[in-house]
Design a protein around this motif. Sequence first.
Motif, PDB file in Angstrom:
ATOM      1  N   ALA A  82       3.263   8.287  -5.917  1.00 33.89           N
ATOM      2  CA  ALA A  82       1.926   7.455  -5.622  1.00 33.89           C
ATOM      3  C   ALA A  82       0.691   7.582  -4.358  1.00 33.89           C
ATOM      4  CB  ALA A  82       2.710   5.909  -5.670  1.00 33.89           C
ATOM      5  N   ASP A  83       1.810   9.106  -3.486  1.00 34.38           N
ATOM      6  CA  ASP A  83       0.934   9.110  -2.624  1.00 34.38           C
ATOM      7  C   ASP A  83       0.595   8.215  -1.765  1.00 34.38           C
ATOM      8  OD1 ASP A  83       0.633  12.000  -3.924  1.00 34.38           O
ATOM      9  OD2 ASP A  83      -1.858  12.023  -4.104  1.00 34.38           O
ATOM     10  N   ASP A  84      -0.951   8.023  -1.480  1.00 33.46           N
ATOM     11  CA  ASP A  84      -0.957   6.669  -0.006  1.00 33.46           C
ATOM     12  C   ASP A  84      -1.446   5.406  -1.418  1.00 33.46           C
ATOM     13  OD1 ASP A  84      -2.817   8.084  -0.934  1.00 33.46           O
ATOM     14  OD2 ASP A  84      -4.485   7.432   0.316  1.00 33.46           O
ATOM     15  N   GLY A  85      -1.246   5.341  -2.558  1.00 30.98           N
ATOM     16  CA  GLY A  85      -1.400   4.285  -3.070  1.00 30.98           C
ATOM     17  C   GLY A  85      -3.106   4.667  -3.591  1.00 30.98           C
ATOM     18  N   VAL A  92      -3.836   0.192  -3.888  1.00 38.87           N
ATOM     19  CA  VAL A  92      -2.419   0.117  -4.290  1.00 38.87           C
ATOM     20  C   VAL A  92      -1.932  -0.924  -5.000  1.00 38.87           C
ATOM     21  CG1 VAL A  92      -0.223  -0.588  -3.011  1.00 38.87           C
ATOM     22  CG2 VAL A  92      -1.816   1.331  -1.689  1.00 38.87           C
ATOM     23  N   THR A  95      -2.363   0.549  -9.235  1.00 28.82           N
ATOM     24  CA  THR A  95      -1.429   1.755  -8.633  1.00 28.82           C
ATOM     25  C   THR A  95       0.005   1.867  -9.535  1.00 28.82           C
ATOM     26  OG1 THR A  95      -2.600   3.518  -7.272  1.00 28.82           O
ATOM     27  CG2 THR A  95       0.354   3.472  -7.838  1.00 28.82           C
ATOM     28  N   LEU A 109       5.431   4.992  -1.453  1.00 30.09           N
ATOM     29  CA  LEU A 109       4.119   5.241  -1.374  1.00 30.09           C
ATOM     30  C   LEU A 109       4.473   6.144   0.374  1.00 30.09           C
ATOM     31  CD1 LEU A 109       3.473   1.702  -1.859  1.00 30.09           C
ATOM     32  CD2 LEU A 109       1.900   3.720  -2.300  1.00 30.09           C
ATOM     33  N   GLU A 110       3.452   6.959   0.944  1.00 31.51           N
ATOM     34  CA  GLU A 110       3.795   7.957   1.628  1.00 31.51           C
ATOM     35  C   GLU A 110       2.362   6.799   3.490  1.00 31.51           C
ATOM     36  OE1 GLU A 110       0.875  11.827   0.746  1.00 31.51           O
ATOM     37  OE2 GLU A 110       2.612  11.834  -0.086  1.00 31.51           O
ATOM     38  N   LYS A 136       0.403  -1.951   3.167  1.00 36.68           N
ATOM     39  CA  LYS A 136       0.101  -0.984   1.730  1.00 36.68           C
ATOM     40  C   LYS A 136       1.755  -1.550   0.966  1.00 36.68           C
ATOM     41  CE  LYS A 136      -3.255   2.298   2.331  1.00 36.68           C
ATOM     42  NZ  LYS A 136      -3.432   3.488   1.881  1.00 36.68           N
ATOM     43  N   ALA A 140       1.517  -3.479  -2.285  1.00 36.06           N
ATOM     44  CA  ALA A 140       2.688  -3.266  -3.804  1.00 36.06           C
ATOM     45  C   ALA A 140       4.774  -4.060  -3.972  1.00 36.06           C
ATOM     46  CB  ALA A 140       3.723  -1.666  -3.135  1.00 36.06           C
ATOM     47  N   ILE A 152      10.334   0.391  -4.760  1.00 43.09           N
ATOM     48  CA  ILE A 152       9.342   0.810  -3.824  1.00 43.09           C
ATOM     49  C   ILE A 152       9.461   1.374  -2.686  1.00 43.09           C
ATOM     50  CG2 ILE A 152       7.284   0.065  -2.209  1.00 43.09           C
ATOM     51  CD1 ILE A 152       6.599  -0.358  -4.969  1.00 43.09           C
TER      52      ILE A 152
END
Length: 294
Positions: A82-85, A92, A95, A109-110, A136, A140, A152
């Motif tokens: 999900a990359d950075d959301g 976020v 997503t 999530l990064e 974030k 989430a 998550i």
Amino acid sequence: MKRPSFRALLKKPGPLICPVAHDALSARMIERAGFEATGVAGSAMLAAQHALPDVGLAGMAEMLEGARNMLRGTNLPWGADADDGFGDVRNVVHTVRCFEAAGAGQLVLEDQNRTTKRPGDGGSQTLVTPTEMVAKLRAALESRDDAEYLMIVARTDAALVEGVDGALKRAEHYLAAGADAIFIAGLETPEQLRRVGEALRGAHQIAVVGERRFRHWPAPDELYAMGFGMINYPGLLINRVHAAVADGLDALTRIAAGTTRPFDIPDHIDALEAMAQTLDLSGWEAMNRRFEGA
């Protein structure tokens, strides 16, 4: 359909091996090979479905569409990148809701800064602050409906920016915020892997076997002994698919030039039959005969 959960699979003894799919056919083949889970990584999916590198060019809708395309080929549980959301905390939440509705069992999530995003283990350039990442993660965690099913996963790319010490500090913050699992990207030696595995032992730790920075990876059982319960292989399949297509195009060039014939290509018939088996061609034909004769 409710797929098996990652939590249940991680309770089994031994490492959970998770090859990454890039389309429905690869997802089907992963399941037929006997693996228990698969993943949807931005790098593989964007390469296969959009011919793009994973540098922040795709949005949430494209990633979700790619995941849905893959799911047509498998009944396995799946996790998604999900990359950075895809933006701020509101993005976020959106997503998480969209991927959970699609059936995701994990969402990663990064903490890379999206404006300088690098693909896979290519080495991030800048990170968001731990405070931003924790916000974030909390968004989430609170926005999912089924906390038991959807995990998550917090990913930190701090190892190549702030060193392993910095990465471990971030990992501890993210786990304290409630992240269900942790992935530290950019580790480059078995010694670093052992150090991280021991420092975070007891948490669900994910090792992602990249091929760009670190080529002499320990075997899955060794990684499991270090503390990594889940082991992902994001590039192994798509990179070899690329090589196989290049080889096939080389053969087609010879065919077009009249220097060889299709059936002179080694394993041509075996490949044809293997594809038919994967697609269950005989099963579809049997169904047609059954209902036509009814």
